[in-house]
Scaffold this active site. Sequence first.
Site, PDB file in Angstrom:
ATOM      1  N   CYS A 183     -21.192  20.377 -13.856  1.00  0.00           N
ATOM      2  CA  CYS A 183     -22.389  21.211 -13.714  1.00  0.00           C
ATOM      3  C   CYS A 183     -22.398  21.778 -12.306  1.00  0.00           C
ATOM      4  O   CYS A 183     -21.417  21.639 -11.570  1.00  0.00           O
ATOM      5  CB  CYS A 183     -23.656  20.406 -14.005  1.00  0.00           C
ATOM      6  N   THR A 184     -23.481  22.393 -11.899  1.00  0.00           N
ATOM      7  CA  THR A 184     -23.511  23.096 -10.615  1.00  0.00           C
ATOM      8  C   THR A 184     -23.302  22.167  -9.425  1.00  0.00           C
ATOM      9  O   THR A 184     -22.401  22.368  -8.613  1.00  0.00           O
ATOM     10  CB  THR A 184     -24.849  23.841 -10.441  1.00  0.00           C
TER      11      THR A 184
END
Length: 309
Positions: A183-184
């Site tokens: 994810c980020t």
Amino acid sequence: MTTPKEIQPVRVAALYKFARLDGYAALRAPLAAFCCGRGIKGTLLLAHEGINGTVAGSEEAIARLMDHLQAIEGLAGLEVKYSSAADMPFHRMKVRLKREIVTMGVEDIDPAASAGTYVASADWNALISDADTVVIDTRNAYEVSLGTFEGAVDPKTTSFREFPAWVEQHREELEGRKVAMFCTGGIRCEKATAYVKSLGLRDVFHLKGGILKYLEEVPAEESLWQGECFVFDERVSVSHGLAEGEAELCRACRHPLTVEDRLSPRFTAGVSCPHCFETRSDEDRARYAERHRQVELAQRRGGRRHIGS
């Protein structure tokens, strides 16, 4: 003649830590005062399960905040990713109390005790290039639209709450294989690994520090990342080396837009884009056009970004 002092870029810190914070509510006011007193802006979320957020300020102010947070019981070893911005990417400082620091909506998931195996950026390429590995992007579809890892599965979720249902639907495809998630900044995939492990899957991995750490540490010529990475501030996206990307936001629907999106005949700055053109009425577009006109007027008068922009 005096030389103007060189303008220093704004320091941006994306941070999180899963930890048992029994007294998290009592941290809110002092933390907000600490940040506001040093010109720091952004958002911090506090919950029983830990802390999450992104903040920006001067290098000195952000360094003092990190020292302050690390000194709070349970928050030592905070996961932090630093980058910079030419201008302050937030309008104000907010410290909020939440049920979860990243909302999945599943009870009794404890990433602090049962998350998957961390994989460093330097080792990520080898893992996701393994034919026996299923690589899953745990972000939402609008984020994935700007970029993702080569060969990654996009669950096409509109919120993280939908992720558990997606896993349940595809569980047989994951059984007996390595499951690598990202994810980020690392927080969503860390919680996702804890959930997947709770279902009985064992070989579960996640990218330590998320895409941001990977883009910071892995040279572009060795990277398996394609596109740009969406970030939740006015920079919109970053690329390799955490340089500010080329993406912009549609000010009508807030969807990130690539250069190609902005070349579409359905794109009008501040009014519409290919993602929302069909779902907005002529009345909506007229209202957006007036708002955009007011934003441009405010910028011409004061040179400052309008809060509605």
